[in-house]
Design a protein around this motif. Structure first.
Motif, PDB file in Angstrom:
ATOM      1  N   LEU A 198     -10.714 -10.128  -6.676  1.00  0.00           N
ATOM      2  CA  LEU A 198     -11.101 -10.061  -5.267  1.00  0.00           C
ATOM      3  C   LEU A 198     -10.856 -11.390  -4.564  1.00  0.00           C
ATOM      4  N   ASP A 199     -11.162 -12.498  -5.228  1.00  0.00           N
ATOM      5  CA  ASP A 199     -10.944 -13.819  -4.632  1.00  0.00           C
ATOM      6  C   ASP A 199      -9.465 -14.097  -4.399  1.00  0.00           C
ATOM      7  N   ALA A 200      -8.610 -13.511  -5.245  1.00  0.00           N
ATOM      8  CA  ALA A 200      -7.173 -13.715  -5.104  1.00  0.00           C
ATOM      9  C   ALA A 200      -6.559 -12.840  -4.027  1.00  0.00           C
ATOM     10  N   GLY A 201      -7.335 -11.937  -3.463  1.00  0.00           N
ATOM     11  CA  GLY A 201      -6.840 -11.066  -2.408  1.00  0.00           C
ATOM     12  C   GLY A 201      -6.662  -9.623  -2.821  1.00  0.00           C
ATOM     13  N   GLY A 202      -6.912  -9.309  -4.089  1.00  0.00           N
ATOM     14  CA  GLY A 202      -6.839  -7.927  -4.551  1.00  0.00           C
ATOM     15  C   GLY A 202      -7.961  -7.093  -3.953  1.00  0.00           C
ATOM     16  N   ARG A 203      -7.657  -5.852  -3.634  1.00  0.00           N
ATOM     17  CA  ARG A 203      -8.668  -4.982  -3.023  1.00  0.00           C
ATOM     18  C   ARG A 203      -8.810  -3.638  -3.736  1.00  0.00           C
ATOM     19  N   ARG A 227       0.852  -1.195   0.000  1.00  0.00           N
ATOM     20  CA  ARG A 227       0.000   0.000   0.000  1.00  0.00           C
ATOM     21  C   ARG A 227       0.882   1.238   0.000  1.00  0.00           C
ATOM     22  N   ILE A 228       0.302   2.353  -0.389  1.00  0.00           N
ATOM     23  CA  ILE A 228       1.023   3.615  -0.385  1.00  0.00           C
ATOM     24  C   ILE A 228       0.078   4.714   0.076  1.00  0.00           C
ATOM     25  N   LEU A 229       0.607   5.653   0.848  1.00  0.00           N
ATOM     26  CA  LEU A 229      -0.212   6.759   1.337  1.00  0.00           C
ATOM     27  C   LEU A 229      -0.293   7.847   0.282  1.00  0.00           C
ATOM     28  N   LEU A 230      -1.504   8.269  -0.017  1.00  0.00           N
ATOM     29  CA  LEU A 230      -1.683   9.405  -0.903  1.00  0.00           C
ATOM     30  C   LEU A 230      -1.445  10.676  -0.113  1.00  0.00           C
ATOM     31  N   ALA A 231      -0.950  11.693  -0.786  1.00  0.00           N
ATOM     32  CA  ALA A 231      -0.665  12.966  -0.124  1.00  0.00           C
ATOM     33  C   ALA A 231      -1.942  13.537   0.470  1.00  0.00           C
ATOM     34  N   PRO A 232      -1.863  14.158   1.656  1.00  0.00           N
ATOM     35  CA  PRO A 232      -3.052  14.776   2.250  1.00  0.00           C
ATOM     36  C   PRO A 232      -3.700  15.736   1.273  1.00  0.00           C
ATOM     37  N   GLY A 233      -4.998  15.829   1.353  1.00  0.00           N
ATOM     38  CA  GLY A 233      -5.713  16.719   0.456  1.00  0.00           C
ATOM     39  C   GLY A 233      -7.166  16.330   0.315  1.00  0.00           C
ATOM     40  N   PRO A 290      -3.960   0.624  -2.106  1.00  0.00           N
ATOM     41  CA  PRO A 290      -3.214  -0.555  -2.553  1.00  0.00           C
ATOM     42  C   PRO A 290      -2.450  -0.240  -3.839  1.00  0.00           C
ATOM     43  N   LEU A 291      -1.187  -0.626  -3.888  1.00  0.00           N
ATOM     44  CA  LEU A 291      -0.360  -0.324  -5.056  1.00  0.00           C
ATOM     45  C   LEU A 291      -0.826  -1.067  -6.308  1.00  0.00           C
ATOM     46  N   LEU A 292      -1.376  -2.253  -6.136  1.00  0.00           N
ATOM     47  CA  LEU A 292      -1.783  -3.056  -7.277  1.00  0.00           C
ATOM     48  C   LEU A 292      -3.288  -3.019  -7.459  1.00  0.00           C
ATOM     49  N   ALA A 293      -3.707  -2.696  -8.675  1.00  0.00           N
ATOM     50  CA  ALA A 293      -5.130  -2.634  -9.001  1.00  0.00           C
ATOM     51  C   ALA A 293      -5.410  -3.504 -10.211  1.00  0.00           C
ATOM     52  N   ASN A 294      -6.674  -3.817 -10.416  1.00  0.00           N
ATOM     53  CA  ASN A 294      -7.085  -4.542 -11.613  1.00  0.00           C
ATOM     54  C   ASN A 294      -8.112  -3.717 -12.359  1.00  0.00           C
TER      55      ASN A 294
END
Length: 340
Positions: A63-68, A28-34, A49-53
């Motif tokens: 989603l079943d594989a654990g992606g969020r 995961r990565i934090l997006l800049a405040p705003g 989450p860094l990885l998206a589909n």
């Protein structure tokens, strides 16, 4: 040694980076405040989450594989967005554990203008209507009350029902003043709780800098209106692609639309998360999986070329949007955080 533009990776640095990277929040990565949500005057941190589909026929696989993290867009059509909502409902995953990105069009545009000129839907020129339509189609509601206080996900108590986590301007309009006007719509949507964060897509370095200069000016009238994310085509085999977008339907992979190290470096300097679509080259039409250096490293470490290509991105804290409905591929991509 893998040398792509100004970025260099060797087998040794691959593992050294892996050890350092695992000590961080690897997935995961934090997006800049705003992300201001009324009536709270302070921005909330948002964990993405860094990885998206992205666009595909079966979102349940991810989603079943654990992606969020799921990425979509208004121009992908109603059926695609409805299928996301159906997959979410079938999964029984709490809304607070999901991260949904959507994109709204900016018309008229030099990129993919066929959508603007051929659409019979007046909302093609109305980003606010597009965002509301997408939220409705996906059936997105408020996070459960128990997530309202979860700082790790950055939910604010006043977030309205019906929202996405990230809304992007899909591409710039032909004129900068129209681009800025559409971007202001996203700023307003964020402040009304329809999205927790905002950003842009297919912006090159000069246009991104112009936007940053504009949002700092009093004329926009919104504090903290910087984009949190810029999403462009980017991969280990193309930044930019050697064809510079020529022959692709929407110039994917071109310098014009920000598939360059220059744009990545500006985003990093400005505290903007860079997110890569077409990380495996399918949309931008570059041969990532067949690249000699990628295959050599994959063979050396017992991983697939796709895993190496994705790891090259996320190890630099670059997000990536894949497009798979294959359970094995989804599991492999989500496993890039556990390389050794």
């Amino acid at each position: 040694m893998l040398v792509i533009g100004a970025l260099i990776i060797t087998g040794a640095t691959f593992l050294h980076g892996a050890r350092r990277w695992r000590r961080e929040s690897a997935t995961r990565i934090l997006l800049a405040p705003g992300a201001y949500t009324q009536p709270h005057p302070r921005p909330t941190s948002i964990s993405m989450p860094l990885l998206a589909n992205g666009i595909n026929a079966n979102h349940s696989v991810w989603l079943d594989a654990g992606g969020r993290h799921i990425d979509t867009a208004f121009i992908y059509g109603d059926d695609q967005q409805k299928s996301i909502g159906e997959a979410i409902r079938r999964s029984n995953i709490n809304r607070g554990d999901l991260f949904i990105t959507t994109k709204v069009a900016c018309c008229p545009t030099l990129r993919c203008n066929k959508f603007c000129t051929s659409s019979n839907d007046v909302s093609a020129y109305d980003p606010a209507a597009q965002l509301n339509h997408s939220i409705e189609l996906m059936g997105l509601g408020c996070p459960p009350a128990r997530f309202a206080h979860r700082k790790s996900h950055g939910y604010a108590r006043s977030t309205s029902c019906g929202f996405v986590d990230l809304a992007l301007l899909h591409f710039p309009c032909s004129r900068f003043e129209d681009t800025l006007r559409a971007y202001k719509v996203l700023v307003d949507a964020r402040d009304r709780g329809l999205t927790r964060a905002i950003g842009v897509s297919n912006f090159n370095a000069s246009l991104l800098q112009a936007l940053l200069d504009a949002v700092e000016a009093p004329s926009l009238g919104k504090a903290g209106a910087r984009p949190a994310v810029v999403q462009n085509a980017f991969s280990v085999a193309g930044h930019p692609a050697s064809h510079d977008g020529v022959g692709n339907a929407c110039l994917e992979g071109s310098r014009l639309y920000g598939s360059t190290d220059e744009t990545l470096e500006l985003a990093h300097r400005a505290g903007i998360v860079f997110q890569a679509y077409s990380p495996l080259g399918g949309v931008s039409n570059v041969d990532v999986l067949g690249r000699r250096e990628v295959r050599r490293i994959a063979e050396k470490y017992g991983r697939t070329p796709a895993q190496v290509a994705m790891r090259w991105l996320v190890q630099q804290r670059v997000g990536a949007v894949s497009a798979t409905a294959n359970p094995q591929h989804a599991a492999e991509l989500l496993d890039v955080a556990r390389f050794r």
